[in-house]
Motif scaffolding. Sequence first.
Motif, mmCIF file in Angstrom:
data_model
loop_
_atom_site.group_PDB
_atom_site.id
_atom_site.type_symbol
_atom_site.label_atom_id
_atom_site.label_comp_id
_atom_site.label_asym_id
_atom_site.label_seq_id
_atom_site.Cartn_x
_atom_site.Cartn_y
_atom_site.Cartn_z
ATOM 1 N N ARG A 14 2.401 11.404 9.821
ATOM 2 C CA ARG A 14 1.789 10.739 8.670
ATOM 3 C C ARG A 14 0.277 10.910 8.753
ATOM 4 O O ARG A 14 -0.268 11.219 9.818
ATOM 5 C CB ARG A 14 2.164 9.259 8.649
ATOM 6 C CG ARG A 14 1.726 8.514 9.892
ATOM 7 C CD ARG A 14 2.296 7.126 9.949
ATOM 8 N NE ARG A 14 1.888 6.452 11.180
ATOM 9 C CZ ARG A 14 2.321 5.274 11.548
ATOM 10 N NH1 ARG A 14 3.181 4.617 10.791
ATOM 11 N NH2 ARG A 14 1.892 4.730 12.665
ATOM 12 N N HIS A 15 -0.373 10.729 7.614
ATOM 13 C CA HIS A 15 -1.833 10.743 7.588
ATOM 14 C C HIS A 15 -2.306 9.675 6.612
ATOM 15 O O HIS A 15 -1.783 9.525 5.524
ATOM 16 C CB HIS A 15 -2.420 12.121 7.315
ATOM 17 C CG HIS A 15 -1.844 12.895 6.174
ATOM 18 N ND1 HIS A 15 -0.537 13.284 6.085
ATOM 19 C CD2 HIS A 15 -2.438 13.369 5.069
ATOM 20 C CE1 HIS A 15 -0.346 13.960 4.976
ATOM 21 N NE2 HIS A 15 -1.482 14.025 4.331
ATOM 22 N N ALA A 16 -3.298 8.909 7.066
ATOM 23 C CA ALA A 16 -3.745 7.721 6.345
ATOM 24 C C ALA A 16 -4.583 8.042 5.111
ATOM 25 O O ALA A 16 -4.712 7.203 4.235
ATOM 26 C CB ALA A 16 -4.534 6.805 7.289
ATOM 27 N N VAL A 28 9.274 5.042 12.294
ATOM 28 C CA VAL A 28 8.430 4.534 11.219
ATOM 29 C C VAL A 28 9.286 3.747 10.231
ATOM 30 O O VAL A 28 10.475 4.016 10.084
ATOM 31 C CB VAL A 28 7.683 5.696 10.507
ATOM 32 C CG1 VAL A 28 8.636 6.551 9.684
ATOM 33 C CG2 VAL A 28 6.536 5.199 9.657
ATOM 34 N N SER A 29 8.671 2.786 9.595
ATOM 35 C CA SER A 29 9.312 2.064 8.496
ATOM 36 C C SER A 29 9.040 2.823 7.206
ATOM 37 O O SER A 29 7.958 3.386 7.024
ATOM 38 C CB SER A 29 8.761 0.640 8.384
ATOM 39 O OG SER A 29 9.145 -0.115 9.505
ATOM 40 N N VAL A 30 10.023 2.805 6.326
ATOM 41 C CA VAL A 30 9.921 3.497 5.039
ATOM 42 C C VAL A 30 10.284 2.488 3.957
ATOM 43 O O VAL A 30 11.271 1.757 4.096
ATOM 44 C CB VAL A 30 10.889 4.702 4.983
ATOM 45 C CG1 VAL A 30 10.775 5.441 3.661
ATOM 46 C CG2 VAL A 30 10.652 5.641 6.161
ATOM 47 N N SER A 31 9.473 2.441 2.888
ATOM 48 C CA SER A 31 9.761 1.501 1.805
ATOM 49 C C SER A 31 9.678 2.193 0.452
ATOM 50 O O SER A 31 9.007 3.222 0.302
ATOM 51 C CB SER A 31 8.780 0.322 1.831
ATOM 52 O OG SER A 31 7.486 0.746 1.448
ATOM 53 N N ILE A 32 10.339 1.604 -0.524
ATOM 54 C CA ILE A 32 10.301 2.118 -1.889
ATOM 55 C C ILE A 32 8.872 2.055 -2.435
ATOM 56 O O ILE A 32 8.407 2.961 -3.112
ATOM 57 C CB ILE A 32 11.277 1.331 -2.792
ATOM 58 C CG1 ILE A 32 12.715 1.619 -2.370
ATOM 59 C CG2 ILE A 32 11.050 1.669 -4.260
ATOM 60 C CD1 ILE A 32 13.760 0.759 -3.059
ATOM 61 N N ALA A 37 5.280 4.088 6.224
ATOM 62 C CA ALA A 37 4.205 3.163 6.575
ATOM 63 C C ALA A 37 3.068 3.949 7.213
ATOM 64 O O ALA A 37 3.289 4.760 8.109
ATOM 65 C CB ALA A 37 4.717 2.089 7.530
ATOM 66 N N GLY A 38 1.848 3.745 6.707
ATOM 67 C CA GLY A 38 0.689 4.412 7.265
ATOM 68 C C GLY A 38 0.389 5.772 6.678
ATOM 69 O O GLY A 38 -0.572 6.422 7.087
#
Length: 156
Positions: A14-16, A28-32, A37-38
């Motif tokens: 990932r990259h912020a 990692v957590s993944v959300s709709i 995350a991050g």
Amino acid sequence: MTGVVTGRLAGIARHARSRGPIEVVDQVSVSIEGGLAGDFRGALKPGGRGRRQVSLIEAGDWDWAMQATGHSLPWWHRRANLLVEGMDLPQVPGTRLRIGSVVLEITQECDPCSRMEEVAEGLRAALTPDWRGGALARVIAGGDIAVSDAIEIIEA
């Protein structure tokens, strides 16, 4: 095709921020609402469809591109979020994949951008044919994912 395990998750990155440094993680957590995350790409914009929330690339395609260009760089230089191993990513928008409890829907091909030439000369051309640059997806169901999770096609 429903519920066929076809591969495994071999890497997460990932990259912020745009052009920011890549962080490689084991889970990692993944959300709709936010994708990974991050990761800056995952956030849904007001009125947006989230077609670019998560990017995926096949390990074999990255290896082929490295061989074709004469380079030997880690996969995360592609700036993709998920490295998949042991499967061909579906090249049909609307196909759904399950990784752990997360469900992703393929939305389109991830065309390699000019940034790939900054990474390695010839890389953009090597990643262009046959979806070698990977696939983009939207999050249908969130949850947690980890390296080594099985990947299954649940709807094609």
